[in-house]
Enzyme design. Sequence first.
Site, PDB file in Angstrom:
ATOM      1  N   ASP A  24       0.828  -1.213   0.000  1.00  0.00           N
ATOM      2  CA  ASP A  24       0.000   0.000   0.000  1.00  0.00           C
ATOM      3  C   ASP A  24       0.865   1.266   0.000  1.00  0.00           C
ATOM      4  OD1 ASP A  24      -2.335   1.413  -0.026  1.00  0.00           O
ATOM      5  OD2 ASP A  24      -2.842   1.053   2.080  1.00  0.00           O
ATOM      6  N   ASN A  72     -10.947  -2.481  -5.214  1.00  0.00           N
ATOM      7  CA  ASN A  72     -10.242  -1.498  -6.047  1.00  0.00           C
ATOM      8  C   ASN A  72     -10.935  -1.258  -7.395  1.00  0.00           C
ATOM      9  OD1 ASN A  72      -6.966  -2.543  -4.863  1.00  0.00           O
ATOM     10  ND2 ASN A  72      -8.174  -0.773  -4.227  1.00  0.00           N
TER      11      ASN A  72
HETATM   12  C1  IPE Z   1      -5.413  -2.666  -0.269  1.00  0.00           C
HETATM   13  O1  IPE Z   1      -5.094  -1.322  -0.413  1.00  0.00           O
HETATM   14  C2  IPE Z   1      -5.300  -3.365  -1.579  1.00  0.00           C
HETATM   15  C3  IPE Z   1      -3.965  -3.396  -2.176  1.00  0.00           C
HETATM   16  C4  IPE Z   1      -2.862  -3.002  -1.648  1.00  0.00           C
HETATM   17  C5  IPE Z   1      -3.915  -3.968  -3.473  1.00  0.00           C
HETATM   18  P1  IPE Z   1      -6.198  -0.194  -0.462  1.00  0.00           P
HETATM   19  O2  IPE Z   1      -5.484   1.097  -0.507  1.00  0.00           O
HETATM   20  O3  IPE Z   1      -7.167  -0.448  -1.556  1.00  0.00           O
HETATM   21  O4  IPE Z   1      -6.948  -0.404   0.914  1.00  0.00           O
HETATM   22  P2  IPE Z   1      -7.964   0.520   1.714  1.00  0.00           P
HETATM   23  O5  IPE Z   1      -9.170   0.694   0.856  1.00  0.00           O
HETATM   24  O6  IPE Z   1      -7.285   1.827   1.955  1.00  0.00           O
HETATM   25  O7  IPE Z   1      -8.242  -0.201   2.973  1.00  0.00           O
HETATM   26  C1  IPE Z   2      -1.727   0.341  -3.331  1.00  0.00           C
HETATM   27  O1  IPE Z   2      -1.483   1.687  -3.363  1.00  0.00           O
HETATM   28  C2  IPE Z   2      -1.959  -0.226  -4.704  1.00  0.00           C
HETATM   29  C3  IPE Z   2      -3.355  -0.544  -5.002  1.00  0.00           C
HETATM   30  C4  IPE Z   2      -4.329  -0.510  -4.156  1.00  0.00           C
HETATM   31  C5  IPE Z   2      -3.661  -0.946  -6.360  1.00  0.00           C
HETATM   32  P1  IPE Z   2      -2.639   2.757  -3.291  1.00  0.00           P
HETATM   33  O2  IPE Z   2      -3.035   3.100  -4.704  1.00  0.00           O
HETATM   34  O3  IPE Z   2      -3.760   2.298  -2.445  1.00  0.00           O
HETATM   35  O4  IPE Z   2      -1.911   3.983  -2.656  1.00  0.00           O
HETATM   36  P2  IPE Z   2      -2.503   4.999  -1.576  1.00  0.00           P
HETATM   37  O5  IPE Z   2      -3.015   4.188  -0.433  1.00  0.00           O
HETATM   38  O6  IPE Z   2      -3.591   5.757  -2.260  1.00  0.00           O
HETATM   39  O7  IPE Z   2      -1.333   5.849  -1.210  1.00  0.00           O
HETATM   40 MG    MG Z   3      -4.103   2.475  -0.448  1.00  0.00          MG
END
Ligand code: IPE
Ligand code: IPE
Ligand code: MG
Length: 261
Positions: A24, A72
């Site tokens: 993340d 996502n």
């Molecule tokens: C979790 O990250 C999914 C991945 C890292 C692929 P998110 O950024 O989507 O999670 P939430 O929604 O903040 O909990």
């Molecule tokens: C994790 O990074 C990757 C995916 C969920 C695909 P994020 O895209 O959630 O990054 P933040 O949490 O917005 O920084």
């Molecule tokens: Mg995230």
Amino acid sequence: MNIYCDKSKLNPLKLPRHIGIVMDGNGRWASKKHLPRIAGHRKGVERVQEITEFCGNIGIEALTLFAFSDENWRRPEEEVGGIMGLLRWYIRKEHKRITENNVRFRVIGDRRKLSSDIIELISALEKDTYHNTGMHLCVALSYGSHGEILRAVRKIVEKVKENLIYPDDIDEQIFESCLDTQGLPPLDMFIRTSGEYRVSNFLLWQLAYAELFFNEVLWPDFDTEKLIELLKQYSLRERRFGMTPEQVSLKQNESAIYLKR
Ligand code: IPE
Ligand code: IPE
Ligand code: MG
């Protein structure tokens, strides 16, 4: 002796068999640098390559990476399209290397939601690495633990309906054999980057006795050094599985004697 463990000062006997990572923080990494979010995802893919190679080298048996959650799909179309583009690029580019490095590749999650060309790329890589004997690289894509558990329940209900099993036969082993992660070693270590303290629908069943590590580093900055630091912390944790500390040390002594034989 493993030269990579030796170089990193890691005790090969105290490493997790299976690591799961919620990668993340890609978006925040990009925003901090005034870049579009997709730049963070791109840098994130580079880290996947680095971490995967390192885990294989030190002898980790399975690495499960959360790359795209079921939730996502709710993101803006442009971001989802960008991530899918990166995924295509990654699989095409890494196909040869993953296959030749003896890695066993698998995708977990609801792949029916992915586009057909991506499904084909994934299936080809799974097929070409099926007989490999090295590390399992498991990518959670369009993955949500609730969905996985429900799919497992449906499989079990079908087996009961066909009289292949009786309801009383259903135990942890049967249930696990119906999960997407079937055949992988138990999850020992969970890592989430970017300072979020939640599991976000990742491997809920499998997390039962995993050691949890939450850290502030954004995934695009998560390097081998950071992983080594966490692995050292892992090696110091006492995993009791419900037993007393005395029972645990007795068991360790017994297995040490057994290993010496
Ligand atoms: C979790 O990250 C999914 C991945 C890292 C692929 P998110 O950024 O989507 O999670 P939430 O929604 O903040 O909990
Ligand atoms: C994790 O990074 C990757 C995916 C969920 C695909 P994020 O895209 O959630 O990054 P933040 O949490 O917005 O920084
Ligand atoms: Mg995230």
